[in-house]
Design a protein around this motif. Sequence first.
Motif, mmCIF file in Angstrom:
data_model
loop_
_atom_site.group_PDB
_atom_site.id
_atom_site.type_symbol
_atom_site.label_atom_id
_atom_site.label_comp_id
_atom_site.label_asym_id
_atom_site.label_seq_id
_atom_site.Cartn_x
_atom_site.Cartn_y
_atom_site.Cartn_z
ATOM 1 N N LYS A 64 0.829 -1.204 0.000
ATOM 2 C CA LYS A 64 0.000 0.000 0.000
ATOM 3 C C LYS A 64 0.861 1.249 0.000
ATOM 4 O O LYS A 64 0.415 2.323 -0.430
ATOM 5 N N LYS A 65 2.098 1.128 0.496
ATOM 6 C CA LYS A 65 3.047 2.232 0.466
ATOM 7 C C LYS A 65 4.341 1.751 -0.184
ATOM 8 O O LYS A 65 4.728 0.600 -0.020
ATOM 9 N N ILE A 66 4.995 2.639 -0.943
ATOM 10 C CA ILE A 66 6.269 2.310 -1.568
ATOM 11 C C ILE A 66 7.360 2.391 -0.506
ATOM 12 O O ILE A 66 7.436 3.363 0.247
ATOM 13 N N ARG A 67 8.208 1.363 -0.429
ATOM 14 C CA ARG A 67 9.219 1.282 0.620
ATOM 15 C C ARG A 67 10.613 1.609 0.079
ATOM 16 O O ARG A 67 10.973 1.199 -1.014
ATOM 17 N N LEU A 68 11.379 2.325 0.897
ATOM 18 C CA LEU A 68 12.737 2.694 0.538
ATOM 19 C C LEU A 68 13.669 2.429 1.707
ATOM 20 O O LEU A 68 13.404 2.847 2.835
ATOM 21 N N THR A 69 14.749 1.689 1.427
ATOM 22 C CA THR A 69 15.787 1.449 2.426
ATOM 23 C C THR A 69 17.068 2.108 1.935
ATOM 24 O O THR A 69 17.567 1.785 0.856
ATOM 25 N N THR A 70 17.599 3.055 2.711
ATOM 26 C CA THR A 70 18.796 3.789 2.316
ATOM 27 C C THR A 70 20.042 2.964 2.573
ATOM 28 O O THR A 70 19.991 1.898 3.206
ATOM 29 N N SER A 71 21.196 3.459 2.117
ATOM 30 C CA SER A 71 22.454 2.721 2.232
ATOM 31 C C SER A 71 22.872 2.505 3.682
ATOM 32 O O SER A 71 23.618 1.573 3.986
ATOM 33 N N ASP A 72 22.379 3.330 4.601
ATOM 34 C CA ASP A 72 22.718 3.149 6.016
ATOM 35 C C ASP A 72 21.717 2.260 6.745
ATOM 36 O O ASP A 72 21.753 2.138 7.973
ATOM 37 N N GLY A 73 20.809 1.638 5.963
ATOM 38 C CA GLY A 73 19.883 0.674 6.555
ATOM 39 C C GLY A 73 18.587 1.254 7.083
ATOM 40 O O GLY A 73 17.738 0.515 7.600
ATOM 41 N N LYS A 74 18.391 2.536 6.938
ATOM 42 C CA LYS A 74 17.162 3.158 7.427
ATOM 43 C C LYS A 74 16.033 2.965 6.416
ATOM 44 O O LYS A 74 16.223 3.166 5.214
ATOM 45 N N GLY A 75 14.872 2.579 6.907
ATOM 46 C CA GLY A 75 13.732 2.340 6.036
ATOM 47 C C GLY A 75 12.626 3.361 6.236
ATOM 48 O O GLY A 75 12.428 3.867 7.341
ATOM 49 N N LYS A 76 11.922 3.670 5.144
ATOM 50 C CA LYS A 76 10.801 4.597 5.227
ATOM 51 C C LYS A 76 9.752 4.208 4.199
ATOM 52 O O LYS A 76 10.088 3.656 3.143
ATOM 53 N N LYS A 77 8.500 4.469 4.507
ATOM 54 C CA LYS A 77 7.400 4.160 3.611
ATOM 55 C C LYS A 77 6.776 5.456 3.110
ATOM 56 O O LYS A 77 6.614 6.415 3.870
ATOM 57 N N TYR A 78 6.397 5.468 1.822
ATOM 58 C CA TYR A 78 5.821 6.658 1.207
ATOM 59 C C TYR A 78 4.455 6.341 0.627
ATOM 60 O O TYR A 78 4.281 5.343 -0.075
ATOM 61 N N LYS A 79 3.482 7.186 0.944
ATOM 62 C CA LYS A 79 2.149 7.004 0.393
ATOM 63 C C LYS A 79 2.213 7.056 -1.122
ATOM 64 O O LYS A 79 2.902 7.890 -1.697
ATOM 65 N N ARG A 80 1.485 6.160 -1.754
ATOM 66 C CA ARG A 80 1.521 6.068 -3.212
ATOM 67 C C ARG A 80 1.126 7.394 -3.869
ATOM 68 O O ARG A 80 1.697 7.790 -4.891
ATOM 69 N N LYS A 81 0.173 8.082 -3.280
ATOM 70 C CA LYS A 81 -0.309 9.333 -3.868
ATOM 71 C C LYS A 81 0.762 10.422 -3.866
ATOM 72 O O LYS A 81 0.642 11.421 -4.590
ATOM 73 N N ASN A 82 1.803 10.237 -3.056
ATOM 74 C CA ASN A 82 2.877 11.228 -2.988
ATOM 75 C C ASN A 82 4.048 10.898 -3.909
ATOM 76 O O ASN A 82 4.985 11.681 -4.026
ATOM 77 N N VAL A 83 3.988 9.725 -4.558
ATOM 78 C CA VAL A 83 5.092 9.254 -5.391
ATOM 79 C C VAL A 83 4.779 9.494 -6.864
ATOM 80 O O VAL A 83 3.765 9.018 -7.381
#
Length: 211
Positions: A64-83
């Motif tokens: 339901k949300k697009i997921r992003l994991t950065t090179s330092d291992g931190k993860g965050k989810k983004y609402k589809r409507k914002n992508v």
Amino acid sequence: MNKSQKLNSAATLYILITLTMFSLQTSVFAQGNEKLDYIVLYVGDTLHGKVQYIDEGIPREFYKKIRLTTSDGKGKKYKRKNVASFRVTNITYESFWLSQTSQRFSLVNPKYNIDHNNGEQYFLKVVSKGNLNHYELEWIEQGDTALRSMALLKKEEDPFFIRADQGVIRLKRKVLLDYFSNCPRIIEAINQKQIKDVWQVVDFYNKNCID
């Protein structure tokens, strides 16, 4: 230390150096691949990292949300409507709000208007872009794990897509003949069955149907 011991020591050192270099190269390669993935937000930010948009669990489904994991291992989810778009494993997906047009030929020619106000958001896979753009709309049927898709085409200036294929029928020939009525050369090629795949349609149009 005798000659044999010196040789063994040198061989061991060589192996350690080789393994270290391989590990460093693998790490750099992985980081390079990671930088290929990104998310572009509608506010204009581009965020790099490992992108995930499909939940590979059971049942398999889109997050339901697009997921992003950065090179330092931190993860965050983004609402589809914002992508606005994202790139994963070297494939780009762009956001469109689509609504299906209801017309007398809708059963054989699904037409999808780009309608941000009343449409439903989809992330379309970018296959190729030019004067005629080629996208794929992907979905997962309930109870199935396969990623299914259909080909959508859009002339650069058009505010809508047409569906170009359907299952084993392959090309929707009547739909394409109507859509490309401005280009006699591609109509002839379709009628003579010189064109059999969607990518051939796109390639032919972009090479032969531009003023």
